[in-house]
Design a protein around this motif. Structure first.
Motif, PDB file in Angstrom:
ATOM      1  N   ALA A 371       0.852  -1.195   0.000  1.00 44.14           N
ATOM      2  CA  ALA A 371       0.000   0.000   0.000  1.00 44.14           C
ATOM      3  C   ALA A 371       0.879   1.232   0.000  1.00 44.14           C
ATOM      4  O   ALA A 371       2.031   1.198   0.447  1.00 44.14           O
ATOM      5  CB  ALA A 371      -0.929   0.006   1.219  1.00 44.14           C
ATOM      6  N   GLU A 372       0.306   2.322  -0.516  1.00 45.26           N
ATOM      7  CA  GLU A 372       1.085   3.555  -0.618  1.00 45.26           C
ATOM      8  C   GLU A 372       0.148   4.752  -0.537  1.00 45.26           C
ATOM      9  O   GLU A 372      -1.010   4.693  -0.955  1.00 45.26           O
ATOM     10  CB  GLU A 372       1.855   3.573  -1.941  1.00 45.26           C
ATOM     11  CG  GLU A 372       2.774   4.760  -2.102  1.00 45.26           C
ATOM     12  CD  GLU A 372       3.673   4.640  -3.327  1.00 45.26           C
ATOM     13  OE1 GLU A 372       4.368   5.630  -3.648  1.00 45.26           O
ATOM     14  OE2 GLU A 372       3.678   3.555  -3.959  1.00 45.26           O
ATOM     15  N   GLY A 373       0.650   5.835   0.023  1.00 41.88           N
ATOM     16  CA  GLY A 373      -0.104   7.072   0.094  1.00 41.88           C
ATOM     17  C   GLY A 373       0.837   8.262   0.085  1.00 41.88           C
ATOM     18  O   GLY A 373       2.046   8.116   0.244  1.00 41.88           O
ATOM     19  N   VAL A 374       0.276   9.449  -0.104  1.00 42.42           N
ATOM     20  CA  VAL A 374       1.088  10.666  -0.126  1.00 42.42           C
ATOM     21  C   VAL A 374       0.467  11.694   0.813  1.00 42.42           C
ATOM     22  O   VAL A 374      -0.726  11.664   1.108  1.00 42.42           O
ATOM     23  CB  VAL A 374       1.195  11.257  -1.559  1.00 42.42           C
ATOM     24  CG1 VAL A 374       1.920  10.298  -2.483  1.00 42.42           C
ATOM     25  CG2 VAL A 374      -0.178  11.612  -2.113  1.00 42.42           C
ATOM     26  N   PHE A 375       1.303  12.578   1.300  1.00 43.29           N
ATOM     27  CA  PHE A 375       0.842  13.712   2.101  1.00 43.29           C
ATOM     28  C   PHE A 375       1.777  14.877   1.825  1.00 43.29           C
ATOM     29  O   PHE A 375       2.916  14.710   1.364  1.00 43.29           O
ATOM     30  CB  PHE A 375       0.842  13.368   3.606  1.00 43.29           C
ATOM     31  CG  PHE A 375       2.210  13.102   4.171  1.00 43.29           C
ATOM     32  CD1 PHE A 375       2.916  14.116   4.830  1.00 43.29           C
ATOM     33  CD2 PHE A 375       2.808  11.840   4.068  1.00 43.29           C
ATOM     34  CE1 PHE A 375       4.176  13.875   5.361  1.00 43.29           C
ATOM     35  CE2 PHE A 375       4.070  11.600   4.594  1.00 43.29           C
ATOM     36  CZ  PHE A 375       4.740  12.616   5.233  1.00 43.29           C
ATOM     37  N   ARG A 376       1.292  16.060   2.087  1.00 45.49           N
ATOM     38  CA  ARG A 376       2.102  17.247   1.885  1.00 45.49           C
ATOM     39  C   ARG A 376       2.622  17.742   3.235  1.00 45.49           C
ATOM     40  O   ARG A 376       1.849  17.934   4.167  1.00 45.49           O
ATOM     41  CB  ARG A 376       1.318  18.362   1.167  1.00 45.49           C
ATOM     42  CG  ARG A 376       2.167  19.573   0.879  1.00 45.49           C
ATOM     43  CD  ARG A 376       1.578  20.480  -0.166  1.00 45.49           C
ATOM     44  NE  ARG A 376       2.562  21.520  -0.525  1.00 45.49           N
ATOM     45  CZ  ARG A 376       3.553  21.352  -1.385  1.00 45.49           C
ATOM     46  NH1 ARG A 376       3.701  20.198  -2.013  1.00 45.49           N
ATOM     47  NH2 ARG A 376       4.403  22.339  -1.624  1.00 45.49           N
ATOM     48  N   LEU A 377       3.925  17.934   3.305  1.00 44.80           N
ATOM     49  CA  LEU A 377       4.550  18.426   4.516  1.00 44.80           C
ATOM     50  C   LEU A 377       4.701  19.936   4.396  1.00 44.80           C
ATOM     51  O   LEU A 377       5.266  20.445   3.416  1.00 44.80           O
ATOM     52  CB  LEU A 377       5.917  17.775   4.729  1.00 44.80           C
ATOM     53  CG  LEU A 377       6.634  18.109   6.049  1.00 44.80           C
ATOM     54  CD1 LEU A 377       5.841  17.612   7.235  1.00 44.80           C
ATOM     55  CD2 LEU A 377       8.037  17.488   6.061  1.00 44.80           C
ATOM     56  N   GLU A 378       4.182  20.653   5.384  1.00 40.55           N
ATOM     57  CA  GLU A 378       4.230  22.107   5.379  1.00 40.55           C
ATOM     58  C   GLU A 378       5.165  22.613   6.482  1.00 40.55           C
ATOM     59  O   GLU A 378       5.438  21.903   7.457  1.00 40.55           O
ATOM     60  CB  GLU A 378       2.821  22.685   5.612  1.00 40.55           C
ATOM     61  CG  GLU A 378       1.779  22.243   4.603  1.00 40.55           C
ATOM     62  CD  GLU A 378       1.925  22.929   3.259  1.00 40.55           C
ATOM     63  OE1 GLU A 378       2.796  23.805   3.122  1.00 40.55           O
ATOM     64  OE2 GLU A 378       1.146  22.594   2.336  1.00 40.55           O
ATOM     65  N   GLU A 379       5.644  23.812   6.313  1.00 40.86           N
ATOM     66  CA  GLU A 379       6.460  24.439   7.349  1.00 40.86           C
ATOM     67  C   GLU A 379       5.641  24.551   8.648  1.00 40.86           C
ATOM     68  O   GLU A 379       4.422  24.694   8.616  1.00 40.86           O
ATOM     69  CB  GLU A 379       6.925  25.831   6.911  1.00 40.86           C
ATOM     70  CG  GLU A 379       7.945  25.831   5.793  1.00 40.86           C
ATOM     71  CD  GLU A 379       9.362  25.492   6.263  1.00 40.86           C
ATOM     72  OE1 GLU A 379       9.515  25.114   7.459  1.00 40.86           O
ATOM     73  OE2 GLU A 379      10.290  25.617   5.463  1.00 40.86           O
ATOM     74  N   ALA A 380       6.336  24.523   9.769  1.00 39.94           N
ATOM     75  CA  ALA A 380       5.654  24.697  11.045  1.00 39.94           C
ATOM     76  C   ALA A 380       4.967  26.062  11.073  1.00 39.94           C
ATOM     77  O   ALA A 380       5.547  27.068  10.650  1.00 39.94           O
ATOM     78  CB  ALA A 380       6.659  24.598  12.186  1.00 39.94           C
ATOM     79  N   GLY A 381       3.739  26.058  11.513  1.00 41.23           N
ATOM     80  CA  GLY A 381       3.000  27.312  11.619  1.00 41.23           C
ATOM     81  C   GLY A 381       2.351  27.767  10.329  1.00 41.23           C
ATOM     82  O   GLY A 381       1.701  28.813  10.287  1.00 41.23           O
ATOM     83  N   ALA A 382       2.493  26.986   9.235  1.00 40.19           N
ATOM     84  CA  ALA A 382       1.868  27.370   7.963  1.00 40.19           C
ATOM     85  C   ALA A 382       0.358  27.269   8.086  1.00 40.19           C
ATOM     86  O   ALA A 382      -0.183  26.408   8.781  1.00 40.19           O
ATOM     87  CB  ALA A 382       2.364  26.479   6.837  1.00 40.19           C
ATOM     88  N   ALA A 383      -0.321  28.158   7.404  1.00 41.80           N
ATOM     89  CA  ALA A 383      -1.790  28.187   7.446  1.00 41.80           C
ATOM     90  C   ALA A 383      -2.357  26.999   6.683  1.00 41.80           C
ATOM     91  O   ALA A 383      -1.765  26.536   5.726  1.00 41.80           O
ATOM     92  CB  ALA A 383      -2.294  29.485   6.865  1.00 41.80           C
TER      93      ALA A 383
END
Length: 383
Positions: A371-383
């Motif tokens: 199985a596989e999935g993706v997610f977006r990593l944002e900077e800390a505190g990003a809206a």
């Protein structure tokens, strides 16, 4: 300790060198050598303490050896006799593990290499045999394996049956192909297998842990031989089943991490028809938060499962993957097995920096990607 002996390994302000080599330990060593006629303990202590500052861990060991050597006979046979006369009693032979000894007692091994390697091999090996019963001589034996392989191996053929478990451990630990922080040896990696064939059945965990670590080293070099040998040991039944299971798991830990089929099969994690999916993987996660990794597994038959996951990190120059353990369990037909973990995405790690972008999660069951999935990593505190 995660780092070598010259590293801090314990956080800011911590010095392993200072903790091990200080006025207290140098004073202990001075008192031990004071039993020798004519040995000036005060002179040794003053000289040793004056030279510790500014030296790293291994450099301090060499310095202590310098200061001891300054009051030793020049001829190695007489030096070895005095070194043995100053030795503390052997480590408790009734124990089975966690009795490594004190680093200050590495001095005889250092002097055995310095003065016995070329002209006094047999006397030096006698000294190492005595010294390893006080502190492991795995580093001291390796120059002898390189310089005198046949003669040193012949001595190890005797040591492998020694009554003292520290001597038996030296045979395994000293011949490891990838011994941490130690010099390489030129010995062919399959040569010590004759020792491991005996030592895997040892009654002490201190020895069997060394055997497992040795075999783990070998798994990088000869994976098929390792799997075959472990199976032979298991089938021979010379080791208690519970301990043999532990040796096998510990010996195959990096092979399992690499997803090698033979290692997984030997551990009972066979390839099978499983269905898996990632549940509740968020679309976005901020640096500093935890990523929930939840896997639901279904199988048409009962199947032990070892579940790992790889994180595919976005980097400025491309991507890099790292493997992490999830859990083990047993998939049963008609019943979903749910395994979960929260993976911290630390923003202040010194060894691996996180970068915003699209990251991936790949679930691996018994060595197969399922199985596989993706997610977006944002900077800390990003809206």
């Amino acid at each position: 300790m995660a780092r070598g002996p010259d590293g801090a390994g314990g956080g800011a302000g911590f010095s392993l060198a200072d903790q091990v080599f200080n006025a207290g330990s140098v004073g202990d060593l001075a008192r031990e050598y004071a039993v020798l006629p004519g040995f000036d303990a005060d002179r040794f202590r003053d000289a040793a303490l004056s030279g510790l500052e500014g030296r790293g861990f291994m450099e301090r060991l060499e310095w202590l050896a310098d200061c001891i050597e300054a009051q030793m006979p020049a001829r190695f046979p007489e030096m070895a006799e005095r070194l043995e006369a100053a030795m503390v009693p052997p480590l408790d032979p009734r124990l089975r593990d966690d009795d490594f000894g004190r680093f200050i007692h590495a001095v005889p091994g250092i002097l055995a290499v310095r003065h016995g390697l070329e002209a006094h091999r047999e006397r030096a090996l006698d000294l190492i045999h005595a010294a390893t019963q006080r502190f492991s001589m795995e580093y001291a034996i390796r120059p002898f394996l390189n310089r005198w392989p046949d003669e040193t191996l012949a001595r190890m053929d005797i040591w492998v049956g020694d009554d003292n478990y520290h001597v038996r451990r030296l045979v395994s630990e000293g011949t490891r192909p990838r011994l941490p922080w130690a010099r390489n040896i030129t010995l062919a990696p399959d040569v010590p297998l004759r020792f491991l064939d005996r030592l895997h059945a040892d009654p002490t965990r201190f020895v069997t842990r060394s055997v497992a670590n040795h075999v783990n080293d070998l798994s990088r070099l000869m994976p098929d031989v390792v799997v075959s040998r472990l199976a032979q040991w298991r089938d021979a039944g010379r080791q208690a089943p519970k301990e043999m299971d532990w040796i096998t798991r510990h010996a195959l830990r990096t092979a399992v991490k690499r997803g090698e089929r033979g290692a997984l099969d030997l551990l009972g994690y066979r390839a099978g028809a499983v269905r898996a999916r990632l549940v509740g993987l968020p679309a976005q996660v901020r640096i500093g938060e935890a990523l929930p990794v939840t896997v639901e597994i279904e199988s048409d038959r009962r199947l032990p499962v070892m579940v790992d996951y790889r994180l595919r990190f976005a980097r400025p120059g491309g991507t890099v993957e790292k493997v992490f353990k999830l859990k083990t369990g047993v998939a049963e037909p008609g019943k979903a097995l749910r395994l979960e973990k929260r993976h911290p995405l630390k923003g202040n790690a010194t060894t691996f920096r996180l970068h915003p972008g699209e990251h991936g999660v790949i679930v691996q069951i018994n060595g197969q990607d399922v199985a596989e999935g993706v997610f977006r990593l944002e900077e800390a505190g990003a809206a």
